[in-house]
Design a protein around this motif. Structure first.
Motif, PDB file in Angstrom:
ATOM      1  N   VAL A  50      -6.468 -10.267   9.356  1.00  0.00           N
ATOM      2  CA  VAL A  50      -6.691  -9.297   8.285  1.00  0.00           C
ATOM      3  C   VAL A  50      -5.427  -9.201   7.439  1.00  0.00           C
ATOM      4  O   VAL A  50      -4.328  -8.999   7.965  1.00  0.00           O
ATOM      5  CB  VAL A  50      -7.057  -7.902   8.831  1.00  0.00           C
ATOM      6  CG1 VAL A  50      -7.134  -6.883   7.696  1.00  0.00           C
ATOM      7  CG2 VAL A  50      -8.381  -7.951   9.580  1.00  0.00           C
ATOM      8  N   LEU A  51      -5.583  -9.372   6.124  1.00  0.00           N
ATOM      9  CA  LEU A  51      -4.503  -9.194   5.162  1.00  0.00           C
ATOM     10  C   LEU A  51      -4.828  -7.998   4.266  1.00  0.00           C
ATOM     11  O   LEU A  51      -5.909  -7.412   4.372  1.00  0.00           O
ATOM     12  CB  LEU A  51      -4.320 -10.455   4.317  1.00  0.00           C
ATOM     13  CG  LEU A  51      -4.084 -11.770   5.068  1.00  0.00           C
ATOM     14  CD1 LEU A  51      -3.871 -12.909   4.080  1.00  0.00           C
ATOM     15  CD2 LEU A  51      -2.900 -11.664   6.015  1.00  0.00           C
ATOM     16  N   PHE A  52      -3.910  -7.673   3.358  1.00  0.00           N
ATOM     17  CA  PHE A  52      -4.130  -6.534   2.466  1.00  0.00           C
ATOM     18  C   PHE A  52      -3.935  -6.924   1.012  1.00  0.00           C
ATOM     19  O   PHE A  52      -2.947  -7.567   0.646  1.00  0.00           O
ATOM     20  CB  PHE A  52      -3.188  -5.380   2.827  1.00  0.00           C
ATOM     21  CG  PHE A  52      -3.673  -4.603   4.022  1.00  0.00           C
ATOM     22  CD1 PHE A  52      -4.538  -3.539   3.869  1.00  0.00           C
ATOM     23  CD2 PHE A  52      -3.300  -4.992   5.293  1.00  0.00           C
ATOM     24  CE1 PHE A  52      -5.015  -2.845   4.969  1.00  0.00           C
ATOM     25  CE2 PHE A  52      -3.763  -4.305   6.405  1.00  0.00           C
ATOM     26  CZ  PHE A  52      -4.626  -3.223   6.240  1.00  0.00           C
ATOM     27  N   SER A  53      -4.917  -6.528   0.186  1.00  0.00           N
ATOM     28  CA  SER A  53      -4.844  -6.694  -1.259  1.00  0.00           C
ATOM     29  C   SER A  53      -4.725  -5.294  -1.882  1.00  0.00           C
ATOM     30  O   SER A  53      -4.190  -4.377  -1.263  1.00  0.00           O
ATOM     31  CB  SER A  53      -6.079  -7.432  -1.769  1.00  0.00           C
ATOM     32  OG  SER A  53      -5.998  -7.624  -3.177  1.00  0.00           O
ATOM     33  N   THR A  54      -5.226  -5.123  -3.089  1.00  0.00           N
ATOM     34  CA  THR A  54      -5.209  -3.832  -3.782  1.00  0.00           C
ATOM     35  C   THR A  54      -6.345  -3.789  -4.789  1.00  0.00           C
ATOM     36  O   THR A  54      -6.773  -4.837  -5.302  1.00  0.00           O
ATOM     37  CB  THR A  54      -3.872  -3.604  -4.513  1.00  0.00           C
ATOM     38  OG1 THR A  54      -3.984  -2.428  -5.330  1.00  0.00           O
ATOM     39  CG2 THR A  54      -3.519  -4.761  -5.422  1.00  0.00           C
ATOM     40  N   VAL A  55      -6.826  -2.596  -5.106  1.00  0.00           N
ATOM     41  CA  VAL A  55      -7.863  -2.452  -6.126  1.00  0.00           C
ATOM     42  C   VAL A  55      -7.363  -2.908  -7.490  1.00  0.00           C
ATOM     43  O   VAL A  55      -8.154  -3.231  -8.382  1.00  0.00           O
ATOM     44  CB  VAL A  55      -8.365  -0.993  -6.224  1.00  0.00           C
ATOM     45  CG1 VAL A  55      -9.106  -0.580  -4.967  1.00  0.00           C
ATOM     46  CG2 VAL A  55      -7.209  -0.025  -6.503  1.00  0.00           C
TER      47      VAL A  55
END
Length: 227
Positions: A114-119
């Motif tokens: 699991v990685l993290f992006s942004t809106v």
């Protein structure tokens, strides 16, 4: 017992993920700071993912990369170093971590990342040029690796709206700013770390076994609705 490696679990969303997973999983936390948690299922390694060698772990079932940045400036105030630093922590750090732990993941059971992006990747937002560019690269990494690692390893990303952490403290620094942020979201709220931790928990679970290469927006309607 399942084994999970969390990068950046000393604060914010990463810390909420560590707390959620500890009761029934072995958690390896890798971060510059020591989390304020003591638990028999927690093993902490002090390391800066961009500088230090990552610790060796024999096998893991999930890898969650949490480090990120909020670098909001007008384009004329952003330096090349700003873009480079945001890319380093969000993309290069994730790439380095995935490459290092890929052999350990391949030894795991139903392994996932699991990685993290942004809106801000999908919703054009002023002053987000550097972070949106970096997180856009994260989303491309998820899509490409989702195809490359199938069917052995799943990889997905969470794209949260603003979340109440120390990283966003300057944006949510008083009650008026918090109220304005609530009003900006159609569902009249913004995120707290345990909500995001719950999504991460789902994405590494067997219940999400059919899901890979996807970006999950947690936005309280910010991107999807115009009300």
């Amino acid at each position: 017992m399942e084994k999970i490696a969390v990068i950046g679990g000393s604060r914010g969303i990463g810390n909420a993920i560590v707390l959620q997973q500890l009761e029934n999983k072995q958690v390896y936390n890798i971060s510059r700071n020591t989390p304020d948690i003591s638990h028999p299922n927690l093993i902490h390694y002090k390391a800066d993912v961009l500088v230090d060698a990552l610790p060796e772990i024999e096998s893991i079932d999930a890898l969650i990369y949490c480090p990120g940045s909020i670098n909001l400036k007008p384009i004329l105030s952003l330096s090349t170093d700003d873009f480079r630093n945001d890319f380093e922590i969000n993309v290069i750090g994730a790439e380095k971590t995935i490459q290092h732990y890929l052999p350990a993941l391949k030894k795991g059971t139903d392994p996932s990342i699991v990685l993290f992006s942004t809106v801000a990747v999908k919703l054009g937002m002023p002053y987000h040029a550097s972070i949106a560019a970096a997180k856009g690269a994260v989303e491309g990494l998820v899509k490409s690796l989702g195809a490359e690692l199938a069917p052995t390893i799943r990889i997905n990303a969470i794209a949260p709206t603003i979340t109440e952490t120390t990283l966003s403290a300057s944006i949510l620094r008083n009650d008026r700013m918090k109220e304005n942020m609530i009003e900006r979201h159609p569902l009249k709220n913004y995120l707290k770390p345990p909500e995001v931790a719950q999504m991460a928990d789902y994405l590494i679970s067997k219940a999400a076994g059919s899901i890979s290469g996807q970006i999950f927006q947690m936005d309280y309607g910010l991107v999807s609705f115009k009300i």
